[in-house]
Scaffold this active site. Sequence first.
Site, PDB file in Angstrom:
ATOM      1  CG  PHE A   1      -2.104  -0.843   1.174  1.00  0.00           C
ATOM      2  CD1 PHE A   1      -3.334  -0.342   0.768  1.00  0.00           C
ATOM      3  CD2 PHE A   1      -2.022  -2.185   1.531  1.00  0.00           C
ATOM      4  CE1 PHE A   1      -4.456  -1.155   0.702  1.00  0.00           C
ATOM      5  CE2 PHE A   1      -3.138  -3.016   1.472  1.00  0.00           C
ATOM      6  CZ  PHE A   1      -4.363  -2.501   1.058  1.00  0.00           C
ATOM      7  CG  ASP A   2       1.113   5.721  -2.056  1.00  0.00           C
ATOM      8  OD1 ASP A   2       2.255   5.990  -1.664  1.00  0.00           O
ATOM      9  OD2 ASP A   2       0.287   6.582  -2.410  1.00  0.00           O
ATOM     10  CG  LEU A   3       1.338   6.923   4.371  1.00  0.00           C
ATOM     11  CD1 LEU A   3       0.440   6.006   5.200  1.00  0.00           C
ATOM     12  CD2 LEU A   3       2.616   7.255   5.149  1.00  0.00           C
ATOM     13  CG  ASP A   4       1.456  10.916   1.835  1.00  0.00           C
ATOM     14  OD1 ASP A   4       0.989  10.918   2.980  1.00  0.00           O
ATOM     15  OD2 ASP A   4       2.648  11.177   1.583  1.00  0.00           O
TER      16      ASP A   4
END
Length: 212
Positions: free
Chosen positions: A8-11
């Site tokens: 998963f990417d964060l932002d």
Amino acid sequence: MKKGKLLFDLDGTLIDSSAGIYASLNYAMKEMNRKPLSQKTLKSFIGPPLMDSFINIGMSEDEAKEAVDHYRTLYKEKGMYQVTSYDGIKEVLTQLTKRYELFVATSKPEFFAIKIISHLGFNQFFQDIYGADLKGVRSDKKAVIHDVLKAEKIEDLSSVIMIGDRAHDIIGAKENGIESIGVLYGFGDKEELEKAGASKTIAKPAELLDIF
């Protein structure tokens, strides 16, 4: 049977971090004696490496380094905590972690990503958190994903999927030979994600449960 891996990417994927990022960006612009950035330009900063984004608006490499330092001054103080998780994301992670191993793979410095995940109480969902280093050596998504695969000794690339909201998430996944899913509720749009080569796009976090 080994579990599949979801990165998963964060932002823009797990959290809406715009308030703290925008404030820190315009603080940096003020310290550099420059005009505040437009909303469109501010939005373009979320996702890609910070140095690259400052250079893209016309700064030299040295100026960009100085701007990053100013940005991090405010971001460390309070910007990184000005975040909210997207509606439904906690429930989605709760379900997915029963069937998959989850990891964070972000272009944000790992130092900040770890603190933010802890602040939100999301540690329970992720096997580990991978991000850029503060020196900018490992900054792009290709390098971050590569490090996840190497550190976790993942050889079956067909078991790994990257989930993110910007083109660089999708391109980084492709460059590492893994599939990707683009999310439309973050800071990218359908055209950007499909042009980059996203296998699928989703409009809200809950749709991940339909896929997985």
